[in-house]
Structures are given as C-alpha cells and as structure tokens.
Design a protein around this motif. Structure first.
Motif, PDB file in Angstrom:
ATOM      1  N   GLU A 121     118.866 -28.517 -60.879  1.00 25.53           N
ATOM      2  CA  GLU A 121     117.879 -27.441 -60.676  1.00 25.53           C
ATOM      3  C   GLU A 121     118.278 -26.188 -61.458  1.00 25.53           C
ATOM      4  OE1 GLU A 121     115.866 -24.872 -57.022  1.00 25.53           O
ATOM      5  OE2 GLU A 121     117.332 -26.466 -56.611  1.00 25.53           O
ATOM      6  N   TRP A 122     119.563 -25.807 -61.388  1.00 20.65           N
ATOM      7  CA  TRP A 122     120.026 -24.616 -62.132  1.00 20.65           C
ATOM      8  C   TRP A 122     119.875 -24.838 -63.618  1.00 20.65           C
ATOM      9  CZ3 TRP A 122     123.782 -23.690 -65.773  1.00 20.65           C
ATOM     10  CH2 TRP A 122     124.076 -22.370 -66.058  1.00 20.65           C
ATOM     11  N   VAL A 123     120.206 -26.088 -64.076  1.00 21.09           N
ATOM     12  CA  VAL A 123     120.105 -26.375 -65.515  1.00 21.09           C
ATOM     13  C   VAL A 123     118.655 -26.261 -65.988  1.00 21.09           C
ATOM     14  CG1 VAL A 123     120.414 -28.167 -67.279  1.00 21.09           C
ATOM     15  CG2 VAL A 123     122.174 -27.824 -65.544  1.00 21.09           C
ATOM     16  N   VAL A 124     117.750 -26.816 -65.192  1.00 20.22           N
ATOM     17  CA  VAL A 124     116.338 -26.851 -65.608  1.00 20.22           C
ATOM     18  C   VAL A 124     115.696 -25.455 -65.503  1.00 20.22           C
ATOM     19  CG1 VAL A 124     114.084 -27.811 -65.060  1.00 20.22           C
ATOM     20  CG2 VAL A 124     116.109 -29.282 -65.036  1.00 20.22           C
ATOM     21  N   LYS A 125     115.984 -24.718 -64.438  1.00 20.79           N
ATOM     22  CA  LYS A 125     115.304 -23.444 -64.195  1.00 20.79           C
ATOM     23  C   LYS A 125     115.995 -22.259 -64.857  1.00 20.79           C
ATOM     24  CE  LYS A 125     113.170 -24.762 -59.811  1.00 20.79           C
ATOM     25  NZ  LYS A 125     113.026 -24.456 -58.364  1.00 20.79           N
ATOM     26  N   GLU A 126     117.313 -22.363 -65.078  1.00 15.31           N
ATOM     27  CA  GLU A 126     118.022 -21.219 -65.638  1.00 15.31           C
ATOM     28  C   GLU A 126     118.498 -21.482 -67.056  1.00 15.31           C
ATOM     29  OE1 GLU A 126     118.387 -18.324 -64.307  1.00 15.31           O
ATOM     30  OE2 GLU A 126     117.668 -18.721 -62.286  1.00 15.31           O
ATOM     31  N   LEU A 127     119.223 -22.563 -67.218  1.00 14.45           N
ATOM     32  CA  LEU A 127     119.885 -22.801 -68.520  1.00 14.45           C
ATOM     33  C   LEU A 127     118.889 -23.132 -69.613  1.00 14.45           C
ATOM     34  CD1 LEU A 127     122.606 -23.109 -70.044  1.00 14.45           C
ATOM     35  CD2 LEU A 127     122.559 -25.537 -69.433  1.00 14.45           C
ATOM     36  N   VAL A 128     118.024 -24.085 -69.380  1.00 19.18           N
ATOM     37  CA  VAL A 128     117.106 -24.546 -70.440  1.00 19.18           C
ATOM     38  C   VAL A 128     116.148 -23.419 -70.870  1.00 19.18           C
ATOM     39  CG1 VAL A 128     115.282 -26.196 -70.999  1.00 19.18           C
ATOM     40  CG2 VAL A 128     117.325 -26.962 -69.765  1.00 19.18           C
ATOM     41  N   PRO A 129     115.472 -22.702 -69.951  1.00 22.08           N
ATOM     42  CA  PRO A 129     114.553 -21.643 -70.389  1.00 22.08           C
ATOM     43  C   PRO A 129     115.255 -20.550 -71.188  1.00 22.08           C
ATOM     44  CG  PRO A 129     114.161 -22.227 -68.103  1.00 22.08           C
ATOM     45  CD  PRO A 129     115.421 -22.891 -68.495  1.00 22.08           C
ATOM     46  N   ASN A 130     116.515 -20.209 -70.822  1.00 26.12           N
ATOM     47  CA  ASN A 130     117.202 -19.110 -71.498  1.00 26.12           C
ATOM     48  C   ASN A 130     117.725 -19.516 -72.868  1.00 26.12           C
ATOM     49  OD1 ASN A 130     117.567 -16.487 -69.834  1.00 26.12           O
ATOM     50  ND2 ASN A 130     117.780 -18.150 -68.332  1.00 26.12           N
ATOM     51  N   LEU A 131     118.000 -20.786 -73.056  1.00 27.10           N
ATOM     52  CA  LEU A 131     118.557 -21.190 -74.345  1.00 27.10           C
ATOM     53  C   LEU A 131     117.512 -21.797 -75.266  1.00 27.10           C
ATOM     54  CD1 LEU A 131     121.971 -22.782 -73.324  1.00 27.10           C
ATOM     55  CD2 LEU A 131     121.529 -20.479 -74.163  1.00 27.10           C
TER      56      LEU A 131
ATOM     57  N   VAL B 273     130.424 -26.685 -64.579  1.00 27.08           N
ATOM     58  CA  VAL B 273     131.437 -27.099 -63.616  1.00 27.08           C
ATOM     59  C   VAL B 273     131.081 -26.582 -62.230  1.00 27.08           C
ATOM     60  CG1 VAL B 273     133.873 -27.068 -63.031  1.00 27.08           C
ATOM     61  CG2 VAL B 273     133.172 -27.057 -65.438  1.00 27.08           C
ATOM     62  N   SER B 274     131.117 -27.543 -61.298  1.00 29.22           N
ATOM     63  CA  SER B 274     130.908 -27.212 -59.900  1.00 29.22           C
ATOM     64  C   SER B 274     131.704 -28.216 -59.068  1.00 29.22           C
ATOM     65  CB  SER B 274     129.425 -27.276 -59.540  1.00 29.22           C
ATOM     66  OG  SER B 274     128.954 -28.616 -59.657  1.00 29.22           O
TER      67      SER B 274
ATOM     68  N   SER C 289     126.608 -31.135 -70.114  1.00 24.32           N
ATOM     69  CA  SER C 289     127.240 -32.067 -69.160  1.00 24.32           C
ATOM     70  C   SER C 289     127.172 -31.436 -67.780  1.00 24.32           C
ATOM     71  CB  SER C 289     128.680 -32.326 -69.568  1.00 24.32           C
ATOM     72  OG  SER C 289     129.309 -33.102 -68.591  1.00 24.32           O
ATOM     73  N   TYR C 290     126.450 -32.062 -66.874  1.00 20.37           N
ATOM     74  CA  TYR C 290     126.295 -31.483 -65.544  1.00 20.37           C
ATOM     75  C   TYR C 290     126.079 -32.605 -64.556  1.00 20.37           C
ATOM     76  CZ  TYR C 290     121.321 -32.371 -66.278  1.00 20.37           C
ATOM     77  OH  TYR C 290     120.105 -32.965 -66.531  1.00 20.37           O
ATOM     78  N   ASN C 291     126.258 -32.288 -63.295  1.00 22.63           N
ATOM     79  CA  ASN C 291     126.022 -33.232 -62.227  1.00 22.63           C
ATOM     80  C   ASN C 291     124.584 -33.114 -61.772  1.00 22.63           C
ATOM     81  OD1 ASN C 291     126.095 -33.882 -59.036  1.00 22.63           O
ATOM     82  ND2 ASN C 291     127.624 -35.114 -60.144  1.00 22.63           N
TER      83      ASN C 291
END
Length: 998
Positions: A825-835, A875-876, A818-820
């Motif tokens: 960009e953070w979700v695609v570049k950081e979260l998805v590749p790491n998980l 959360v932001s 769940s994100y805004n």
C-alpha cells in the motif's frame, strides 16, 4: 576340582615349551607359566596323534628335526605313548620331558643321539619302556636313569657303548628287560656289576658285542632267566660253576672258539633251551661233561651232526634214550645233512612234539622212513632244503602228525597219494617251491586237512578232483601261480572252505559252476589276475556267505553307464577292493555299479583313473565305514554335491591325490560319523571351514601338500585351524604358502582381510558430529550466499547468464523496488506516485506489475536486479521475515561489494531495533558502509516538510552514478546539502551508522 584338572579335557590345547621344574616357586606359578604359552588349535608341529580323542599316543616319525624340543614342546601332559623315531636328534637336554609326566612308553630309536643329559628323563615316574636303539651313544651318564622308578624295558641296541657305569640302574629296581646288543662291550664283569642289583631282571641281551670272556666277580641277578650272548668273541666262559644255575634260556651261538670243555662242571640244571649253533662244541662231549644238562633242551642246530654218515645223529639219539628224558622237540637245523637213513631216529624214542630239519641239504624225504618208530610226532618241518619231488606213499603210518611243512624247497612234482602216510594232517605247507605238476590224486586221503598252502609255485591247472577228499579244508592258498582258468566243479568238495586265495595268477574268466560247492566261503582273493569283466552270475553261488572280495589289479573296465551291477546279489559282502585296474584303471564308474551292497563296510578304489563320480554312485552303501579313493581320479575335478549323502556310518575317508579342486559343504554334509578325513595332495586353493564344522565326529584332518593360498578367501580357514578344539590338523605348522615359500599358512597376515569396524565407526561418527556442529554455523553465515550462488549457477547453466548481463548494460529500469506485500500500500500510494508521477520521472520495476508471467520467480528477481540501475529495498519488519526479500537484498549487495557497483538504496519504513538488525549481517554491513533513508513518521514536528526532503534525497540517490568512487563523492555532497537545508537537527548515532532522519 583343581584348576589344572580343568585344563586336561580341552581337546585342542597344544602347549609350547612349558617345563615343570623345581626352580619354579610353586604350582601356581608353574600353571601360570604354562597358560601364558597355550596355543589354541588342535595340531602339533611335528607329531600326529594316533590315539584320536584320548590325547595319549603320538607318533613323530621322519621329521628330520635336530632339536627334540620341536617334538615335545606342544604335546599335552596327557601323553602316555610317544614315538620320536627316524629323525636327526643329536642331543637330549635336561628336563626335555618335564611336562610329559604321564609317559609310559618312549621310543627314540633310529636318530643320531650322541649325548643325553643327566636330567633328560627327570620326573618320568611312570615310564615303563624306553627305546634308545640305533643311535650313536658312546657312553651314558651315571645318573641318567635315577628317576625311572617304574622302568621295566630298556632297549639300547646298535649304539657305540663300551661300558655301563656301575650304579646306573640303582633306582630302576623294576627293570625286567635289558637289550644292549650290537654295541662295543668288551668287559662282561662291568656289565654284571651294573645289573647285579636288578632284582626283577629276567632278560638280558648282549649279542653282537666284543666280549671275550664271562669271567666276573659278581653274580647275575637271581631273577635272570634269559641270557643272549651270541655273536661275540668269546674264547672261554671263565665263570664259576653256579653262574648259570638259574638261567633257563642261553644263547651262545656264533662264538666259534667255545668248546665242550668250557661247560665242564657248570650247573645247567635249570636250562630249558641251550643254543650253541656255529660253535666248536661236540654234542656227545657236551652231554658227557655237563651231567646237569638235560639233552632234550639243547638246540642241535649248527653242530655238524650231518657228518660221518649220520653217525653223530645216531649217537645223540642213543644218549637221549639213555637219559630217559622225554624229548618234546628236536631242532637239527644247519647241520649240512644231505640224506636221512631209514630208522635214523629210531632210538630217539621220546620225541613227542616236533622235529625241525630246516636249513640242511636234504634232496629227498621219501615217505618219512627215517622216522620209523617215532609215531608220536605232531609236527615235522623240512624247510630250506633241496627237495625236488614228493613220492607216492601207500601205507598210513603217522596218525598223530598234524602239521607238515616243506616250504622253501625246489619241489617240482607232487605224485599221487604223496601224503597217504599222514592221513591226519591238518596243516600242509607246500608254498614257495616250484611245483608245476600236482597229480589229480596227490592230496587223496587228507580228509582232516584244514589249511593248505600251495602259493608261490608254478601250477597252471586245477582239476575238478584235485581237492576231492579235502572235506574239512577251511583255508586254501593258491596265490602267485600260473592258473588261467577255473573250471567247473573245481572246488565242489570244499563245503567248509572259508578263505580262498587265488591272487597273483593269470585268471581271465570263470567257467560256469566254478564256485559250486563253496557253501561256507567268506573271503575270496582274486587280485592281480586278468579279469576283464565280472558277470552277475560269477559270484551268484556265494551270495549267502561272501564277506570279502578282492579284485585289485585286474583289467576291469566299463564303457557305458548302462551296466548291470555284478554285485547285486552279494548282500552280505563287507569288504570290496577294486584298486589299480590295469592298464589305465577304471575310467567310468556306472552309477549302479554298487547296487545291492547294503552290508558293505569297506570299499577301496585307489589308483584308478575315474573321469568323474556321479552324485548317486554310493547311494546303496548305507553301511559303509571305510572308503579309500586315493589316486583314483584323472585331472582336476570337483566332487559332486550329495555324493556321500547316504554314508551316515562312514568313519574313515581317504581322498588323497584325487585332483580335488574344490568342494562345497553339500559334499560332506551327511557324514555324521566321519572321524578321519585325508585330503592331502589335492588341488584345493581355498576351503570353506563350514564344511568341517558340519562333521560333528571329525577328529583327524590331513591337508598336507595342498596348495592352499594365503589370501583373504582363506582367512576363515586359517582362523578355524588355529582355534578349533576338536579336529586334529596334521602338521598344520608345516603347511607353507605356495606364493611365499618362507611363509606358513597358520600365521599369514590376515589384517588386511578384515575392516577395522572400530576405526570406521569412530571416523564416521566424528564426521557426523562435526557436520552437525558446523552446519548450523554455515546455515547462519553462508545460507544466502550459497543459495545465491546456486541460483546464479542455475541461471548460467540455463544459458541465461549472458543474456542477463547484456540486459544489465541496457538498464531498462531506473530502480527495482524490493518490498514485502504487506508494505504494498505504501509503495503504491506513496512511492510510485512520487517517483513516476512527478518530474523528474523514474521508470520503476515492480514485481506485481513487471515480472514476466510463467517464468521462475528467481529468474525474474535476478533479471530485475541486473536490468535496473538501482535496487530500492523498502525495509520493514515484514521485509526482514520475507525469504524473497532477503534474496533480493543479497543480489543487490553482491553487486555492491563484489562488482563495486553502487546499486543499493535502503529505505526504512519503520524503526528496526539494533538487536534485530544484527541477525542480518549482509544488511548490517550495507548500513555500516552507506547512508540509508528513514521514512519520517507522524512523530516528527513537521511531517510534510520531512517527507518532501525524503523524496528529494531518494531522487538524488536514484540519479547518482553506479560507479563506486563517484557515487560516494556525490553522496557526501548531497549529505552536506541536506544537512544544511534541514530544519531538524539530528545527532549521529552512537553505533556509528550513517543515518539521515527526515
């Protein structure tokens, strides 16, 4: 202007008991006391105003009330004439009429009054006439009349009075007439003592008492002129010689023991009429003993003058002749005279006016031969005798005789020229006999006759020459005979006839020309005959003069609407009566029946059985002022709208017992001159008062005996009857509710009929204020919970709920992110590749990638949460401002707190101030319960190491079990391990939140 004067013009004010007594401290208190008891509404409990709009005359008859206050308490102070007769009043208390100080005439006869207080008539300073007759008064208080300074007439007949207090009339100096007949007075002296000071008394009536003597010690008032003492028990007069010296009329009749001797020496010089009927007086002796008595002023009735072959009459005539007195009239009634000899009254040479021989036993009068020599007479009355025939008389003798009356005899036959000896007669009365035969020439020679009474006889036929010589006749009465047909030219000579009365006969038709010659006829009475139909030509000859036409109780009927009006030509007719047609009454009134009656002022249709009225029935009656329709309808019918539309001059409308069930305002709408309306005994259960408001001159309304329901539909009528100030409602306070016999129409409960607007406004506004107060609070506290419940319910309603729960058990994803979109960009570049890119690999649900196209966003969110083992909220500041992100965290927190499933992972991308997070209580509640992750920023000492630890901690959280107890234990162990491995020492926050800063 004084304050009380302002009250008098208020037409509808009816006052309850309001006594103007001296005990009041002042006029202001008196007025205030009255004002407190004012009753609005123009009606009176037991009285009817008969003066209409003047508030001065009231009639209170046959109400059977015992308390007199029930009659007078609500009458206005403007009352001047009051009649309270034929009731059951037993006592008149003090100050009863205190508020009616303007009374001039008061009648209280025919009650059961036995007691009158001393102050009963207090303050009636204007009273002129008082009637207390036909009661049971045994005595009178000495001060009862002390305030009646202007009293001129007092009637106390038919009581049980035995005496009058000596000074009872001391202040009633204006009294002129005192009538106390039919009581139990036995002492004449006491009566004289009571009235001796009445200096204006002119008439005293003591008839039908128990007086035995006229002996007294005082004198009658010098003003007394008329004294009635008949029907007592007088055995002697016993009065001094001058006792009757001023009396002009004295009646001593029916005192059988009074003889001529008792008049010896009495001064009767002022006597103009002395009546001695049925006494023991002998006329010759009386005239010889009382020299002051003028014989011409003696009534000779009942003095046995008929005995001894009329010798007494001859003696009287000689005495009259010797007295040289002019005798204007001579009354010889009740003398048992059986016959009259020729020239009997010859010596009564001074007769100039009238001779009355009524109530004798005369069998014949011939040609008035007994009056030879008395040719100056003007009136002869021979009524109540035994006459059977009027003979023919040839020679004119009594040229001055203008009136002759043979009423109340047994006359069967009137021969030819029966009145030839009295050619100057103007009035001839032959009514109330048994005349069956009237000769063709019986009335010949009476050319000056103006009034002829032949009513109540047995005449069957009238001939065309019966009235041939009666050229001056103005009134002809033939009522109650046996006449069946009026032939042609019967009245041809009666050109001056004004009144023709043919009522009570058997007339069934008029022959053509029956009314020829009646050029001046204005009134014709044809009631109680057998007329079945009136033709247009019947009264054609009378069209120019006829004003009154009475057709009551005939047999007139109409079977079709297509009827030509028989009254078309009667443009001058003012009064038409069609009441009570036999045997069933008029059942159909043709719409054109009254056509042409443009001058008609009175129309009566009572006691018929009219099936219905047409709206145009009375259209031509533009001059009508009085209309009576009592008992004229059969069944229960409404009056059609517009029926009275042209009757702008109508003043009185009687519509009693017509079966009227209802009427609209259009029925009486145009009756702008109507002032009296009688609607009693009809079938109306409700009335709209707007009907009466449109009658501007209405002052009298009778609604008695109508079944007006005490329901809400009549609440406006009740309010109108109680508050209107213009229309008198007859006996309003006696009108009962048909549903409740003990309840009255004027005060039945109408509270339930009206909405309490104040209460309703208070309740509604208070609720609005409460909602406006609570809604913001509910919005803040429960907005997302309610919204979530709504979405869940909608999903369930669309049969999605069960499917979503099944999908949840399968856990297709490891985590729903769940994100805004601002943090994408953070979700695609950081979260998805790491998980997803590094082992161990996780299956993530991203809305831009995994949401089903074409499906509701809400349904996609709910499905994603329930199909994922975990929900990761990134959360932001942007997240907090997103509605959809708030929904997603709400769903996840629901699983956390309500279903006890550890599914929520919070990841803060940036530092959020405490004051900002406090507005999101659901998130704050999660932060207080669980440790959350903080993305390490560039301000860390070793960002690479911190980020590595962040991903390790996040993977551990995603791998943890959803079971709440087990998850908490694993979380605590992981927390300890991380703290040991961490190179960064971070103290716990002061607010108690469990936060792991990497």
């Amino acid at each position: 202007m004084r304050f009380f004067e302002l009250l008098l013009p208020v037409r509808s004010v009816a006052m309850t008991k309001c006594k103007y007594r001296s005990i009041f401290s002042g006029p202001a208190l008196t007025i205030a006391s009255c004002l407190i008891q004012l009753i609005l509404g123009y009606s009176f409990k037991n009285c009817i105003e008969v003066s209409l709009s003047h508030h001065s005359a009231f009639r209170c008859l046959n109400r059977y009330e015992q308390n007199i206050g029930a009659f007078v308490d609500d009458l206005p102070p403007t009352t001047t004439i009051l009649n309270i007769s034929y009731n059951n009043i037993s006592k008149v208390p003090g100050f009863t009429f205190a508020q009616l100080q303007n009374l001039t005439h008061l009648q209280m006869d025919a009650n059961n009054i036995s007691e009158i207080d001393k102050d009963a008539f207090k303050n009636l300073h204007h009273l002129k006439s008082l009637n207390l007759s036909s009661n049971i008064l045994p005595s009178l208080n000495p001060g009862i009349f002390e305030n009646l300074y202007t009293l001129t007439e007092l009637y106390m007949s038919d009581n049980k009075l035995r005496c009058l207090p000596p000074n009872i009339f001391n202040v009633s100096a204006c009294l002129k007439t005192l009538i106390i007949r039919r009581n139990n007075f036995s002492c004449f002296s006491a009566v004289v003592e009571s009235v001796k000071d009445l200096t204006h008394l002119t008439r005293l009536d003591l008839s039908y008492n128990k007086l035995q003597s006229l002996e007294n010690s005082a004198s009658l008032p010098s003003s007394l002129q008329v004294l009635y003492l008949s029907n007592n028990e007088l055995v002697t007069l016993g009065c001094h010689p001058g006792f009757f010296s001023r009396i002009s009329v004295l009646d001593l009749s029916n005192n059988s023991k009074i003889s001529s001797e008792h008049f010896k020496g009495l001064n009767l010089s002022k006597m103009t009429y002395l009546r001695l009927r049925l006494t023991n007086v002998t006329v010759p002796e009386l005239l010889n003993l009382s020299l002051s008595l003028n014989p011409a002023h003696v009534d000779f009735s009942g003095l046995n003058l008929g005995h001894k072959n009329n010798s007494m009459i001859r003696t009287v005539c000689r005495l009259l002749m010797n007295s040289l007195t002019e005798m204007q009239r001579m009354i010889i009634q009740q003398n048992d005279i059986r016959y009259l000899q020729r020239g009997l009254f010859f010596n009564c040479t001074n007769l100039t006016d009238s001779l009355d021989l009524s109530f004798n036993r005369l069998g014949r009068v011939g040609c008035l031969e007994f009056l030879e020599g008395q040719y100056r007479l003007q009136t002869i009355t021979v009524e109540h005798n035994l006459l059977s025939e009027l003979t023919s008389c040839k020679t004119p003798q009594f040229h001055r005789l203008t009136e002759l009356s043979y009423r109340y005899n047994r006359i069967l036959k009137v021969n030819a020229f029966a009145f030839a000896h009295t050619p100057c007669l103007k009035t001839l009365k032959l009514n109330i006999n048994t005349i069956a035969f009237l000769d063709h020439e019986a009335l010949r020679g009476l050319t000056q006759l103006t009034t002829l009474r032949l009513d109540n006889n047995l005449l069957t036929d009238l001939y065309n020459d019966s009235f041939f010589d009666l050229h001056s006749l103005e009134t002809l009465n033939l009522r109650n005979n046996q006449i069946s047909v009026i032939f042609k030219d019967t009245f041809q000579s009666l050109k001056r006839l004004n009144i023709l009365d043919l009522g009570g006969n058997k007339i069934n038709n008029f022959r053509e020309g029956a009314f020829t010659g009646l050029e001046s006829l204005a009134n014709i009475y044809l009631d109680r005959n057998r007329l079945g139909k009136i033709e247009i030509q019947s009264f054609a000859k009378l069209s120019a003069t006829l004003k009154v036409l009475d057709l009551q109780s005939n047999m007139i009927r109409y079977l079709t609407e297509q009827t030509t009006s028989p009254f078309t030509n009667l443009s001058k007719l003012e009064d038409l009566k069609l009441d009570a047609q036999q045997p069933y009454g008029i059942t159909l009134v043709p719409g054109t029946l009254f056509s042409g009656l443009s001058s008609l002022k009175q129309l009566s249709l009572t006691n018929n059985h009219i099936s219905s009225f047409r709206s145009h029935t009375f259209d031509d009656l533009s001059s009508l002022e009085y209309l009576t329709l009592d008992n004229s309808c059969v069944g229960v019918k409404p009056l059609p709208p517009g029926i009275f539309k042209n009757l702008q001059k109508l003043k009185i409308l009687d519509a009693e017992n017509m079966g009227i069930r209802s009427f609209s305002e259009h029925v009486f709408g145009n009756l702008t001159s109507l002032h009296k309306l009688q609607l009693n005994r009809n079938a109306m259960t409700k009335i709209n008062p707007a009907v009466f408001e449109k009658l501007p001159n209405l002052t009298y309304l009778d609604l008695r005996n109508t079944p007006l329901s005490c329901i809400c539909k009549n609440s406006e009528l009740q309010n109108w009857t109680n508050t209107n100030q213009r229309v008198q409602i007859v006996y309003l306070y006696s009108m009962r509710c048909p549903e409740l016999s003990n309840s009255s129409f004027h005060n039945f409960d109408t509270k339930v009929c009206y909405l309490d607007i104040g209460l309703y406004l208070f309740v509604s506004t208070s609720n609005v204020v409460f909602l406006l107060t609570i809604l913001p609070l509910l919005y803040v506290k429960l907005y997302w919970k309610l919204k979530y419940s709504y979405y869940v319910f909608r999903s369930w309603f669309g049969e999605q709920w069960r499917r979503l729960r099944d999908e949840e058990e399968e856990c297709e994803y490891d985590a729903f992110i769940s994100y805004n979109s601002a943090d994408e960009e953070w979700v695609v570049k950081e979260l998805v590749p790491n998980l997803e890119g590094n082992a161990p690999s996780f299956r993530l649900c991203l809305h831009h990638r995994d949401f089903e196209p074409g499906r509701y966003i809400v349904d996609n969110i709910v499905s994603a949460v329930y199909r994922s083992r975990k929900t990761v909220c990134v959360v932001s500041q942007h997240f907090l401002r997103s509605e959809w992100c708030s929904l997603e965290i709400q769903l996840a927190s629901y699983l956390l707190f309500h279903e006890l499933r550890d599914v929520l992972v919070l990841v803060f991308l940036e530092h959020i101030p405490e004051r900002q997070i406090s507005a999101y209580h659901r998130m704050r509640k999660v932060m207080l319960k669980k440790t959350y992750l903080q993305w390490p920023g560039s301000d860390c000492a070793d960002p690479a190491q911190a980020q590595e630890l962040f991903w390790v901690q996040l993977r551990r959280a995603l791998k943890s079990s959803n079971s709440r107890g087990q998850g908490d234990e694993e979380e605590r162990e992981d927390q300890k391990t991380i703290e040991k491995e961490s190179q960064v020492d971070q103290p716990q926050r002061d607010d108690g939140r469990n936060v792991l800063l990497l």
